[in-house]
Design an enzyme around this catalytic site. Structure first.
Site, mmCIF file in Angstrom:
data_model
loop_
_atom_site.group_PDB
_atom_site.id
_atom_site.type_symbol
_atom_site.label_atom_id
_atom_site.label_comp_id
_atom_site.label_asym_id
_atom_site.label_seq_id
_atom_site.Cartn_x
_atom_site.Cartn_y
_atom_site.Cartn_z
ATOM 1 C CD GLU A 41 -2.673 -1.160 2.521
ATOM 2 O OE1 GLU A 41 -3.605 -2.055 2.722
ATOM 3 O OE2 GLU A 41 -2.345 -0.470 3.407
ATOM 4 C CD GLU A 52 -3.917 -11.516 -5.705
ATOM 5 O OE1 GLU A 52 -4.781 -12.165 -5.196
ATOM 6 O OE2 GLU A 52 -3.347 -10.680 -5.617
ATOM 7 C CB CYS A 83 -8.947 -7.347 -7.049
ATOM 8 S SG CYS A 83 -7.300 -6.965 -7.963
#
Length: 135
Positions: A41, A52, A83
């Site tokens: 982040e 991933e 996601c």
């Protein structure tokens, strides 16, 4: 479960100071080599990098472009799927039958495939070359 262990080992190195939601991923390439990734982040949250995507980048840096198997782990009540963006990234390097193992730190496991995660994936077959579009 070697791949799940590799994802678990990677997860502890995730950088998630804003969400506190650490994710680890591990990819076994066609050669058998294992590549790991973590979510990273930044202060412009939610901008960042998924685990991933990090594992895929490590695989490409390792000179490989074919995924044979994937594992993703997170500290959540149930296994966390990739996601949407990561599903497309996985589909770029993996066939639709490639096994994807989703796991929790508590030991719950769900097995699926890249194709089941992203049915109808966008691929090179959907692209029209300039000579075919009449331009």
């Amino acid at each position: 479960m070697l791949l799940v262990k590799a994802a678990r080992d990677a997860r502890v190195k995730a950088y998630a100071p804003y969400s506190q939601f650490k994710v680890g991923a591990a990819i076994r390439a066609a050669s058998g080599a294992i590549y790991q990734g973590v979510n990273v982040e930044n202060v412009a949250y939610p901008e960042g990098t998924c685990a991933e995507a990090g594992a895929i980048a490590a695989m490409v840096m390792g000179g490989e472009t074919e995924i044979a198997e994937v594992a993703v782990i997170a500290d959540s009540p149930s296994p966390v799927p990739p996601c949407g963006g990561c599903r497309q990234k996985l589909a770029e390097f993996a066939g639709k039958d490639v096994k994807v193992t989703l796991a929790t730190l508590q030991g719950e496991v769900m097995e699926t495939t890249v194709g089941a995660l992203l049915p109808g994936a966008f691929g090179t077959g959907h692209m029209v070359s300039p000579s075919e579009d009449g331009m």
